[in-house]
Design an enzyme around this catalytic site. Structure first.
Site, PDB file in Angstrom:
ATOM      1  N   HIS A  22       0.832  -1.219   0.000  1.00 62.81           N
ATOM      2  CA  HIS A  22       0.000   0.000   0.000  1.00 62.81           C
ATOM      3  C   HIS A  22       0.860   1.260   0.000  1.00 62.81           C
ATOM      4  O   HIS A  22       0.495   2.263   0.612  1.00 62.81           O
ATOM      5  CB  HIS A  22      -0.947   0.028   1.202  1.00 62.81           C
ATOM      6  CG  HIS A  22      -1.947  -1.081   1.214  1.00 62.81           C
ATOM      7  ND1 HIS A  22      -3.205  -0.967   0.681  1.00 62.81           N
ATOM      8  CD2 HIS A  22      -1.877  -2.340   1.712  1.00 62.81           C
ATOM      9  CE1 HIS A  22      -3.871  -2.102   0.851  1.00 62.81           C
ATOM     10  NE2 HIS A  22      -3.087  -2.960   1.468  1.00 62.81           N
TER      11      HIS A  22
ATOM     12  N   ASN B 271     -10.255  -2.812   2.316  1.00 59.23           N
ATOM     13  CA  ASN B 271      -9.896  -2.841   0.890  1.00 59.23           C
ATOM     14  C   ASN B 271     -11.144  -2.599   0.046  1.00 59.23           C
ATOM     15  O   ASN B 271     -12.265  -2.578   0.575  1.00 59.23           O
ATOM     16  CB  ASN B 271      -9.324  -4.214   0.514  1.00 59.23           C
ATOM     17  CG  ASN B 271      -7.854  -4.353   0.892  1.00 59.23           C
ATOM     18  OD1 ASN B 271      -7.164  -3.367   1.146  1.00 59.23           O
ATOM     19  ND2 ASN B 271      -7.385  -5.582   0.919  1.00 59.23           N
TER      20      ASN B 271
ATOM     21  N   HIS C  59      -4.068   1.144  11.942  1.00 59.69           N
ATOM     22  CA  HIS C  59      -3.861  -0.106  12.674  1.00 59.69           C
ATOM     23  C   HIS C  59      -5.225  -0.727  12.983  1.00 59.69           C
ATOM     24  O   HIS C  59      -6.026  -0.108  13.692  1.00 59.69           O
ATOM     25  CB  HIS C  59      -3.098   0.204  13.970  1.00 59.69           C
ATOM     26  CG  HIS C  59      -2.851  -0.984  14.842  1.00 59.69           C
ATOM     27  ND1 HIS C  59      -2.963  -2.283  14.403  1.00 59.69           N
ATOM     28  CD2 HIS C  59      -2.487  -1.068  16.148  1.00 59.69           C
ATOM     29  CE1 HIS C  59      -2.688  -3.106  15.392  1.00 59.69           C
ATOM     30  NE2 HIS C  59      -2.404  -2.400  16.456  1.00 59.69           N
TER      31      HIS C  59
ATOM     32  N   TYR D 286       0.735  -4.121  12.144  1.00 61.48           N
ATOM     33  CA  TYR D 286       0.660  -2.687  11.839  1.00 61.48           C
ATOM     34  C   TYR D 286       1.495  -1.860  12.817  1.00 61.48           C
ATOM     35  O   TYR D 286       2.237  -0.960  12.408  1.00 61.48           O
ATOM     36  CB  TYR D 286      -0.803  -2.221  11.781  1.00 61.48           C
ATOM     37  CG  TYR D 286      -1.487  -2.768  10.541  1.00 61.48           C
ATOM     38  CD1 TYR D 286      -1.740  -4.129  10.415  1.00 61.48           C
ATOM     39  CD2 TYR D 286      -1.823  -1.954   9.472  1.00 61.48           C
ATOM     40  CE1 TYR D 286      -2.325  -4.661   9.268  1.00 61.48           C
ATOM     41  CE2 TYR D 286      -2.402  -2.471   8.327  1.00 61.48           C
ATOM     42  CZ  TYR D 286      -2.650  -3.818   8.231  1.00 61.48           C
ATOM     43  OH  TYR D 286      -3.219  -4.337   7.102  1.00 61.48           O
TER      44      TYR D 286
END
Ligand code: HDE
Length: 678
Positions: free
Chosen positions: A71, A144, A335, A358
């Site tokens: 990403h 997503n 996160h 994360y």
């Protein structure tokens, strides 16, 4: 506290405007010269004592931070979430209670595979990460634009990403999964089948970031004040509907404007056409966990909307661009573990791994444990604890006590009991053997891949076949190509036979899954179709149909359509009746692929052959990409010079009023898949 504007106020405190200010060093010393370094004589050596030179170059040398390992290419905007349906029955989360409750937020969209500087329009999954700055702390919904994932267990994530990223021996290809290692991974990790169907579909090439859905992917829990939980899946539904590019167009745009999607987001927000997405939830009672023919903890499965309806509970509006991409978009730290009371996790093994990853990645990317103090990451409610020190600590913690329990500070900061708003973990009963294995309920990899296939319109199926043919066709290993074709025979034998033919391998023989159901919600043909925010290029030359173009432009603007006037040169173009228009783009500075449609207003230039050739190019591409094209009477003389023939989505002026209406209707439809472009 007024949460609505709190985040903006907080960010305002950190904004620095250098305009009109003297140039200083970081120690606030006024600098007397910034174009020459300090030297011993004008032709002499540079002196080490030049602290300004050293400070400036040193800072520059350290300007970059590691890009996200996945990403990396992303773009973000500020906005707000307004709740329309009180969710008190299901959750104690305060931002989900009280109709009209407004929460500031920050949303970052991203491409997964490519580097930070790669192109926007790659075939890829898009990240859809939202940070809600709630009065109880930050809640991150890190999703997503596809509702399922490639793998079921976090331990396989590094393998998936290694296979998808450019191959290590030559770092090729950038931002593309059309290569051997990715497809080798797919064929040898068959739980990816469902996600691959999504990746080969039009969902992987959204037209822009405003017209794609978002999904939380995992199953989470909502927990109410009585401690009762519901399983939940989160959805974002764009108000303008879901729309995609066609693959040929996506590839051309990648070269013409690699920033196509970020530019679109930036421009539309600046123009005040704020993107809006409804937040939806699907809820399943705890006691119904085992009622389905899929495991609700398996991230390769979705919950068909026809079985578990999506309830819309609020709307996100993105209404403000960032001030500084590095400070905000690059430094924002999402996160999935950032939750608020009333939202909890499940045992989805993919989610559990993310809960580790994360925080770990932020420590590296943002240089230590104090990244929560960076303005974009700061919650709007104050935070207090005994964490201290570390790289780039901003807070000046006052007082002698930095431990718990204590008596010197009256045992503060002190925990808050669950019933008074402290976070209480859902008390799920856990009982099992320590084991490294998948649940047998995770073993069906093909039924939902087939459900997706069954749900597609014929043109969507063709696009999936074309995408497979492109991607697998780029794979050099014949063995891998064969393995992929064999694998997708489990989904549909027609699909795998078509790919086999395209990529030159044997047609497999197998018995596909017997899934016969379909889910209409999965097809983009059932989405919203409106003309608002579409972009039209009006092509004109000297002598264009000025009255018709003037009227069409007004009608387009009234429908919320954005217009560029394109001609051979910038500036004034004379039309019929002495009226003029100002061209703000030329055939050279822009490209037909950057528009949703073109309107051909006719006219020519002092070099008619060159003008005609430009016009033809601008007409051929939208024709090939199934877009609406409108011609004024004068403009229609170009039709015989191109491949265009009258039919779906080709609007030719006969009278002005009908022309405008027909064009707006065609624009709303956006693509004419029934058009025979050959
Ligand atoms: Fe991520 N993912 N992910 N992911 N992910 C990251 O975090 C990871 C997964 C998603 O705009 C990283 O800060 C693991 C699913 C988004 O800043 C990293 C696994 C979903 C973003 C990471 C997954 C996502 C990330 C890289 C498998 C959809 C961008 C940099 C267990 C629900 C957020 C970073 C942004 C980013 C790990 C799978 C979404 C390395 C280990 C499933 C939208 O921590």
């Amino acid at each position: 506290m007024n949460i609505k504007n709190a985040k903006q106020r907080q960010l305002e405190e950190y904004r620095v405007n250098n305009l009109g200010k003297p140039l200083t060093t970081n120690q606030s010393l006024k600098v007397s010269g910034d174009e020459q370094s300090l030297k011993a004589g004008v032709r002499g050596p540079t002196l080490l004592e030049d602290f300004h030179l050293r400070e400036k170059i040193t800072h520059f040398d350290h300007e970059r931070i590691p890009e996200r390992v996945v990403h990396a290419r992303g773009y973000a905007a500020h906005g707000e979430f307004v709740l329309h349906k009180c969710m008190k029955e299901f959750t104690t989360a305060k931002f989900l209670q009280g109709v009209g409750n407004t929460t500031p937020l920050f949303t970052r969209f991203s491409n997964v595979v490519g580097s930070k500087g790669s192109l926007d329009t790659a075939r890829d999954v898009r990240g859809f990460a939202v940070k809600f700055y709630t009065e109880e702390g930050n809640y991150d919904l890190v999703g997503n634009n596809m509702p399922v994932f490639f793998i079921q267990d976090a331990v396989k994530f590094p393998d998936l990403i290694h296979a998808a990223k450019p191959e290590p021996q030559n770092e090729i290809p950038q931002a593309a999964t059309a290569h051997d290692t990715f497809w080798d991974f797919v064929a040898n990790n068959q739980e990816s089948a469902h996600m691959i169907m999504w990746l080969m579909s039009d969902r992987a090439i959204p037209v822009n970031l405003r017209k794609m859905e978002g999904f939380g992917v995992h199953t989470f829990r909502l927990v109410n004040a009585e401690g009762k939980a519901h399983f939940v899946k989160f959805h974002w539904k764009p108000k303008l509907g879901m729309h995609s590019l066609v693959w040929d167009e996506a590839q051309i745009i990648g070269g013409k404007d690699p920033d196509f999607q970020r530019r679109d987001l930036w421009d539309t927000i600046n123009a005040g056409s704020y993107p809006e997405y409804d937040l939806g939830v699907q809820l399943i009672r705890e006691e119904d966990e085992f009622m389905f023919d899929f495991d609700i903890l398996d991230a390769t499965k979705l919950w068909p909307e026809e079985i578990v309806p999506v309830q819309l509970i609020g709307t996100m509006t993105l209404n403000r661009n960032v001030d500084n991409v590095f400070a905000e978009t690059e430094q924002v730290a999402f996160h999935p573990g950032n939750v608020v009371p009333g939202i909890d996790f499940t045992n989805d093994p993919l989610l559990q791994g993310r809960l580790f990853s994360y925080l770990d990645t932020q420590l590296l990317r943002l240089g230590g444990p104090n990244f929560a103090e960076i303005p974009i990451n700061r919650p709007v409610c104050p935070f207090h604890n005994n964490q201290r020190d570390g790289f780039s600590r901003q807070r000046i913690d006052v007082g002698q006590v930095s431990y718990h329990k204590n008596s010197l500070a009256d045992n503060t900061p002190s925990p808050t009991p669950v019933e008074k708003g402290g976070y209480g973990h859902y008390q799920e009963k856990v009982d099992g053997h320590v084991i490294r294995a998948n649940s047998p309920t995770f073993e069906d990899h093909f039924s939902q891949a087939r459900l997706f296939w069954n749900s597609m319109a014929p043109y969507e199926k063709q696009h999936i076949i074309d995408a497979f043919s492109f991607e697998v066709g780029k794979v050099k290993s014949q063995s891998v190509r064969q393995q992929v074709v064999d694998m997708f025979c489990n989904v549909d034998s027609g699909l795998s036979a078509a790919i086999a033919t395209a990529v030159g391998v044997k047609r497999p023989e197998c018995t596909p899954t017997d899934m016969t159901a379909s889910s209409p919600a999965l097809s983009m043909k059932n989405t919203v179709f409106v003309p608002a925010t579409l972009k039209v290029a009006i092509l004109i030359g000297e002598g264009f149909d000025s009255t018709v173009i003037g009227s069409a432009a007004r009608s387009l603007r009234n429908a919320g359509v954005t217009i560029d006037i394109v001609s051979g040169t910038l500036g004034t173009v004379k039309g019929t009746g002495g009226k003029t228009a100002i061209a703000n783009q030329t055939f050279l500075t822009t490209s037909p692929v950057l528009y949703d449609s073109i309107l051909v207003g006719g006219g020519s230039s002092s070099n008619p052959a060159e003008f005609d050739s430009n016009m033809q190019n601008y007409i051929e591409q939208p024709w090939k990409h199934f877009k609406p094209i409108a011609f004024t009477k004068n403009g229609s003389r170009y039709i015989p010079k191109t491949s265009v023939h009258e039919g779906p989505g080709i609007i030719v002026e006969k009278n002005e009023a009908d022309f405008n209406q027909a064009y707006i209707t065609a624009l709303a439809k956006q693509r004419f898949w029934e058009r025979n472009i050959f």
